[in-house]
Design a protein around this motif. Structure first.
Motif, PDB file in Angstrom:
ATOM      1  N   TRP A 255       0.834  -1.204   0.000  1.00 53.79           N
ATOM      2  CA  TRP A 255       0.000   0.000   0.000  1.00 53.79           C
ATOM      3  C   TRP A 255       0.871   1.257   0.000  1.00 53.79           C
ATOM      4  CZ3 TRP A 255      -0.372   3.996   3.543  1.00 53.79           C
ATOM      5  CH2 TRP A 255      -1.437   4.883   3.354  1.00 53.79           C
ATOM      6  N   PHE A 256       1.935   1.237   0.801  1.00 52.38           N
ATOM      7  CA  PHE A 256       2.833   2.377   0.891  1.00 52.38           C
ATOM      8  C   PHE A 256       3.508   2.663  -0.451  1.00 52.38           C
ATOM      9  CE2 PHE A 256       7.239   3.816   1.585  1.00 52.38           C
ATOM     10  CZ  PHE A 256       6.989   5.046   2.170  1.00 52.38           C
ATOM     11  N   LEU A 257       3.867   1.623  -1.203  1.00 50.23           N
ATOM     12  CA  LEU A 257       4.574   1.799  -2.477  1.00 50.23           C
ATOM     13  C   LEU A 257       3.656   2.330  -3.571  1.00 50.23           C
ATOM     14  CD1 LEU A 257       6.767  -1.435  -2.448  1.00 50.23           C
ATOM     15  CD2 LEU A 257       7.476   0.910  -1.947  1.00 50.23           C
ATOM     16  N   GLY A 258       2.375   2.173  -3.428  1.00 59.25           N
ATOM     17  CA  GLY A 258       1.422   2.809  -4.337  1.00 59.25           C
ATOM     18  C   GLY A 258       1.493   2.347  -5.789  1.00 59.25           C
ATOM     19  N   GLY A 259       1.916   1.117  -6.031  1.00 58.85           N
ATOM     20  CA  GLY A 259       1.949   0.597  -7.396  1.00 58.85           C
ATOM     21  C   GLY A 259       3.104   1.105  -8.235  1.00 58.85           C
ATOM     22  N   SER A 260       4.064   1.769  -7.615  1.00 61.39           N
ATOM     23  CA  SER A 260       5.161   2.397  -8.352  1.00 61.39           C
ATOM     24  C   SER A 260       6.382   1.486  -8.443  1.00 61.39           C
ATOM     25  CB  SER A 260       5.556   3.709  -7.673  1.00 61.39           C
ATOM     26  OG  SER A 260       6.776   4.205  -8.186  1.00 61.39           O
ATOM     27  N   THR A 261       6.856   1.266  -9.672  1.00 59.05           N
ATOM     28  CA  THR A 261       8.095   0.511  -9.870  1.00 59.05           C
ATOM     29  C   THR A 261       9.277   1.281  -9.295  1.00 59.05           C
ATOM     30  OG1 THR A 261       7.243  -0.548 -11.877  1.00 59.05           O
ATOM     31  CG2 THR A 261       9.631  -0.480 -11.602  1.00 59.05           C
ATOM     32  N   ARG A 262       9.291   2.573  -9.495  1.00 60.89           N
ATOM     33  CA  ARG A 262      10.391   3.408  -8.980  1.00 60.89           C
ATOM     34  C   ARG A 262      10.472   3.316  -7.464  1.00 60.89           C
ATOM     35  NH1 ARG A 262      10.814   8.445  -6.819  1.00 60.89           N
ATOM     36  NH2 ARG A 262      12.762   9.590  -7.186  1.00 60.89           N
ATOM     37  N   ASN A 263       9.327   3.445  -6.792  1.00 68.28           N
ATOM     38  CA  ASN A 263       9.312   3.355  -5.333  1.00 68.28           C
ATOM     39  C   ASN A 263       9.783   1.982  -4.857  1.00 68.28           C
ATOM     40  OD1 ASN A 263       8.341   5.943  -5.248  1.00 68.28           O
ATOM     41  ND2 ASN A 263       6.225   5.365  -4.815  1.00 68.28           N
ATOM     42  N   THR A 264       9.365   0.949  -5.586  1.00 69.83           N
ATOM     43  CA  THR A 264       9.744  -0.413  -5.205  1.00 69.83           C
ATOM     44  C   THR A 264      11.243  -0.607  -5.296  1.00 69.83           C
ATOM     45  OG1 THR A 264       7.609  -1.301  -5.970  1.00 69.83           O
ATOM     46  CG2 THR A 264       9.445  -2.852  -5.758  1.00 69.83           C
ATOM     47  N   LEU A 265      11.830  -0.200  -6.413  1.00 69.04           N
ATOM     48  CA  LEU A 265      13.280  -0.353  -6.578  1.00 69.04           C
ATOM     49  C   LEU A 265      14.039   0.517  -5.580  1.00 69.04           C
ATOM     50  CD1 LEU A 265      13.533  -0.423 -10.476  1.00 69.04           C
ATOM     51  CD2 LEU A 265      13.640  -2.352  -8.889  1.00 69.04           C
TER      52      LEU A 265
END
Length: 386
Positions: A46-56
């Motif tokens: 939920w915190f990452l919000g579906g973002s690949t950039r945030n995940t990496l």
């Protein structure tokens, strides 16, 4: 969320029946965190919000944080130096296996994302390649000084499966670009081979010693004399698995409650006293779940793995999850499945940390795919009605 609810219900059922069947061995409460902590990834996703950039970014920060921790905890540089001189080093952990496991997971991520990191606007940048190779070398060194054979096996299988899948995809994408594919293969394989050879040469004695150390156990296994297996590193595991199966046979469906693994080690009559005093777990996470929560608990864990695996594949096929992240997911799944057959990483903080970070990054893409695909279906139906 439904799987989380199922995990809470299964643990409550197991504990309630344990109180009824063997109250003297049952815990004072159901200890719902034992399986519930597998679902911390929900908050991460939920915190990452579906973002690949945030995940990496969060995966990268986690890796940097782990590197810093290896110097800030334990004996720091002294422990690294001792490991380089052949001593088994835990890098701040009481059990060296956990440090080795963390470096193994980091190595898979570095291998998967090196191509992404090494390119700027489609062009390879030499200094970025050098940084990646140095970090891969550090991970290989950390894995080597941890001297954990299960991690070596898990990495071998995980990298082999991921490499085969990558090669198939590369061949399918580069049917008309053989020269481009050849360059990619040469650069990647050469760099990885150089680092691997360097680490193998440096730690040749350690690797040979650890691989040959359990030859008496192998001999007894070949002879079929399981009871005569010595209580070495692998021998202890085999005996604890054998004991776990005996306890599972008595209560296969609901298990013995949250204290199951401790009951096996403390109350199996043929275990030596020294082993009972030294160990309180079964060196296999899936057997521990089965002993504690029966087949119901195993089904919850299996359903979670299936849901994440299927969702990852659908998110990748739907174009939401990048190729390198999907490849990392496959490698991590194989690695995680293997290493948890020999040590209960998921039951302790190091494993909880790794699993929830990785699953959080994958699940945030699954949710994003569900949102995008649901939006597409809605728009398609709306246009037809219009």
């Amino acid at each position: 969320m439904w799987l989380l609810l199922a995990a809470l219900i299964v643990q409550t059922i197991s504990w309630s029946l344990a109180v009824w069947h063997h109250p003297e061995w049952a815990a004072s409460n159901p200890k719902l965190d034992r399986l519930a902590k597998l679902f911390i990834f929900i908050a991460v996703a939920w915190f990452l919000g579906g973002s690949t950039r945030n995940t990496l970014l969060i995966w990268g920060l986690a890796f940097v944080g782990w590197l810093i921790a290896t110097f800030a905890y334990g004996n720091g540089l002294e422990e690294w130096w001792a490991g380089l001189n052949g001593k088994r080093a835990g890098l701040g952990y009481r059990n060296a296996q956990h440090g080795s496991m963390l470096f193994g997971a980091a190595l898979l991520g570095l291998i998967a994302f090196t191509a992404r990191f090494s390119r700027v606007q489609g062009r390879l940048v030499p200094w970025r390649i050098a940084v990646s190779l140095v970090l891969i070398g550090i991970c290989l060194t950390g894995i080597s000084i941890g001297q954990t054979r299960a991690v070596w096996l898990g990495l071998t299988l995980a990298i082999s499966v991921a490499a085969a899948m990558w090669l198939i995809q590369a061949l399918l994408r580069s049917k008309n670009k053989p020269a481009h594919l050849a360059r990619q293969l040469i650069v990647f394989a050469s760099g990885l081979l150089i680092v691997f050879i360097a680490v193998t040469v440096i730690f040749q004695g350690t690797l040979k010693h650890r691989l040959l150390q359990e030859s008496p156990v192998v001999e007894k296994l070949i002879e079929g004399d399981v009871s005569a297996i010595p209580y070495s590193s692998i021998g202890i595991r085999i005996h604890s698995w054998r004991a776990a199966l005996e306890w599972i046979e008595e209560r296969p469906l609901v298990g013995w409650g949250s204290e199951g693994r401790g009951l096996v080690m403390d109350h199996t009559p043929w275990f030596p006293t020294e082993i009972k005093e030294r160990f309180g777990h079964l060196h296999n996470y899936f057997l521990e779940v089965w002993v504690a929560y029966g087949l119901l608990g195993v089904l919850v864990v299996a359903a979670l793995a299936f849901w994440v695996g299927r969702g990852t594949w659908l998110a990748w096929r739907g174009g939401v999850m990048p190729n390198d992240m999907a490849l990392f997911a496959v490698a991590f799944f194989v690695y995680w499945l293997v290493v948890n057959q020999f040590e209960s990483y998921i039951a302790v903080s190091s494993g909880v940390y790794v699993q929830n970070l990785v699953l959080g990054g994958l699940v945030t893409h699954i949710w994003r795919w569900q949102h995008v695909s649901g939006h597409r279906v809605f728009m398609h139906r709306w246009s037809r009605q219009k």
